[in-house]
Design a protein around this motif. Structure first.
Motif, mmCIF file in Angstrom:
data_model
loop_
_atom_site.group_PDB
_atom_site.id
_atom_site.type_symbol
_atom_site.label_atom_id
_atom_site.label_comp_id
_atom_site.label_asym_id
_atom_site.label_seq_id
_atom_site.Cartn_x
_atom_site.Cartn_y
_atom_site.Cartn_z
ATOM 1 N N ALA A 261 6.980 -6.948 2.706
ATOM 2 C CA ALA A 261 6.055 -6.604 3.783
ATOM 3 C C ALA A 261 6.244 -5.142 4.162
ATOM 4 O O ALA A 261 7.357 -4.613 4.126
ATOM 5 N N ARG A 262 5.137 -4.481 4.492
ATOM 6 C CA ARG A 262 5.179 -3.091 4.954
ATOM 7 C C ARG A 262 4.572 -3.027 6.340
ATOM 8 O O ARG A 262 3.699 -3.818 6.676
ATOM 9 N N GLY A 263 5.019 -2.089 7.128
ATOM 10 C CA GLY A 263 4.487 -1.951 8.474
ATOM 11 C C GLY A 263 4.713 -0.557 9.006
ATOM 12 O O GLY A 263 5.363 0.282 8.379
ATOM 13 N N GLY A 264 4.176 -0.325 10.180
ATOM 14 C CA GLY A 264 4.314 0.982 10.805
ATOM 15 C C GLY A 264 3.600 0.992 12.138
ATOM 16 O O GLY A 264 3.227 -0.049 12.684
ATOM 17 N N VAL A 265 3.395 2.199 12.643
ATOM 18 C CA VAL A 265 2.700 2.389 13.905
ATOM 19 C C VAL A 265 1.506 3.294 13.639
ATOM 20 O O VAL A 265 1.640 4.351 13.013
ATOM 21 N N ILE B 73 -2.642 -9.336 2.791
ATOM 22 C CA ILE B 73 -3.006 -9.909 4.087
ATOM 23 C C ILE B 73 -2.579 -8.899 5.128
ATOM 24 O O ILE B 73 -1.435 -8.419 5.106
ATOM 25 N N PHE B 74 -3.497 -8.541 6.003
ATOM 26 C CA PHE B 74 -3.223 -7.533 7.028
ATOM 27 C C PHE B 74 -3.023 -8.222 8.371
ATOM 28 O O PHE B 74 -3.836 -9.043 8.782
ATOM 29 N N GLY B 75 -1.940 -7.901 9.028
ATOM 30 C CA GLY B 75 -1.655 -8.429 10.357
ATOM 31 C C GLY B 75 -0.507 -9.413 10.338
ATOM 32 O O GLY B 75 -0.523 -10.379 9.578
ATOM 33 N N GLU B 76 0.494 -9.149 11.173
ATOM 34 C CA GLU B 76 1.672 -10.014 11.223
ATOM 35 C C GLU B 76 1.317 -11.445 11.602
ATOM 36 O O GLU B 76 1.851 -12.403 11.040
ATOM 37 N N ASP B 77 0.370 -11.615 12.526
ATOM 38 C CA ASP B 77 -0.026 -12.960 12.944
ATOM 39 C C ASP B 77 -0.663 -13.741 11.796
ATOM 40 O O ASP B 77 -0.394 -14.928 11.607
ATOM 41 N N ARG C 98 -8.503 -7.771 0.049
ATOM 42 C CA ARG C 98 -7.944 -8.268 1.307
ATOM 43 C C ARG C 98 -8.365 -9.716 1.542
ATOM 44 O O ARG C 98 -9.547 -10.036 1.617
ATOM 45 N N ALA C 99 -7.372 -10.595 1.659
ATOM 46 C CA ALA C 99 -7.633 -12.015 1.898
ATOM 47 C C ALA C 99 -7.993 -12.234 3.361
ATOM 48 O O ALA C 99 -7.378 -11.653 4.250
ATOM 49 N N TYR C 100 -8.999 -13.069 3.590
ATOM 50 C CA TYR C 100 -9.341 -13.434 4.956
ATOM 51 C C TYR C 100 -9.111 -14.918 5.231
ATOM 52 O O TYR C 100 -9.142 -15.351 6.376
ATOM 53 N N ASN C 101 -8.857 -15.707 4.175
ATOM 54 C CA ASN C 101 -8.568 -17.126 4.368
ATOM 55 C C ASN C 101 -7.791 -17.650 3.159
ATOM 56 O O ASN C 101 -8.001 -17.205 2.038
ATOM 57 N N ILE C 102 -6.893 -18.598 3.411
ATOM 58 C CA ILE C 102 -6.115 -19.258 2.372
ATOM 59 C C ILE C 102 -6.319 -20.756 2.524
ATOM 60 O O ILE C 102 -6.170 -21.297 3.616
ATOM 61 N N LEU C 103 -6.690 -21.431 1.419
ATOM 62 C CA LEU C 103 -6.876 -22.880 1.422
ATOM 63 C C LEU C 103 -5.824 -23.515 0.527
ATOM 64 O O LEU C 103 -5.470 -22.971 -0.511
ATOM 65 N N ASN D 141 -0.620 1.402 18.030
ATOM 66 C CA ASN D 141 -0.303 -0.019 17.830
ATOM 67 C C ASN D 141 0.463 -0.205 16.522
ATOM 68 O O ASN D 141 0.233 0.508 15.544
ATOM 69 N N SER D 142 1.341 -1.197 16.496
ATOM 70 C CA SER D 142 2.070 -1.491 15.259
ATOM 71 C C SER D 142 1.178 -2.312 14.327
ATOM 72 O O SER D 142 0.307 -3.047 14.763
ATOM 73 N N TRP D 143 1.420 -2.184 13.026
ATOM 74 C CA TRP D 143 0.668 -2.922 12.024
ATOM 75 C C TRP D 143 1.623 -3.433 10.952
ATOM 76 O O TRP D 143 2.730 -2.925 10.789
ATOM 77 N N MET D 144 1.164 -4.461 10.203
ATOM 78 C CA MET D 144 1.963 -5.029 9.119
ATOM 79 C C MET D 144 1.020 -5.554 8.046
ATOM 80 O O MET D 144 -0.040 -6.102 8.353
ATOM 81 N N THR D 145 1.409 -5.385 6.783
ATOM 82 C CA THR D 145 0.643 -5.907 5.661
ATOM 83 C C THR D 145 1.623 -6.417 4.611
ATOM 84 O O THR D 145 2.740 -5.914 4.496
ATOM 85 N N GLN D 146 1.195 -7.446 3.861
ATOM 86 C CA GLN D 146 2.033 -7.994 2.800
ATOM 87 C C GLN D 146 1.148 -8.326 1.612
ATOM 88 O O GLN D 146 0.024 -8.795 1.767
#
Length: 135
Positions: free
Chosen positions: A13-17, A46-50, A83-88, A23-28
């Motif tokens: 995972a990568r992240g930064g501000v 996937i973008f966003g820690e949540d 960029r994935a927006y959903n996983i099934l 705002n902080s961000w994270m992508t994996q």
């Protein structure tokens, strides 16, 4: 678009501000292998820690990735971003017929007349017809 495959790699995972918003961000990034006679691999992010925690993708898991593709330019070079927006998972992933859009249809029978170079000729409507065009 979407593809179904097995997760073969989970990258760091990568992240930064953000310099603009603070705002902080994270992508994996993840790699899936799509089965077939010639298996293909696709890396997606996937973008966003949540969202990363929500999807909770595990190694060797069979998933369907719903994604968008975009390109961006940086220093005169172009890069694709998948960029994935959903996983099934499970039955939901297998019930989607478009999960393997690149699979060739080898045994499909061609439609009648599909190999004909020209459409069939039409008979003239008869004398006295208002349509006197030659085609």
């Amino acid at each position: 678009m979407e593809l179904t495959g097995k997760v073969i790699a989970i990258l760091e995972a990568r992240g930064g501000v953000s310099a603009r918003t603070g705002n902080s961000w994270m992508t994996q990034e993840y790699v899936i292998e799509v089965p077939g006679q010639y298996p293909r691999k696709m890396v997606f992010n996937i973008f966003g820690e949540d969202r990363i925690k929500q999807f909770n993708i595990q190694l060797n898991e069979e998933i369907t990735v719903q994604f968008d593709i975009d390109a961006r330019e940086y220093n005169g070079r172009w890069f694709n971003d998948v960029r994935a927006y959903n996983i099934l998972r499970g039955q939901a992933a297998q019930s989607i017929p478009a999960a393997a859009p690149f699979a060739p249809q080898q045994n499909a029978a061609p439609a009648a007349g599909a190999n004909a170079p020209f459409p069939p000729t039409q008979e003239p409507a008869g004398e006295g017809s208002a349509d006197d065009l030659p085609f």
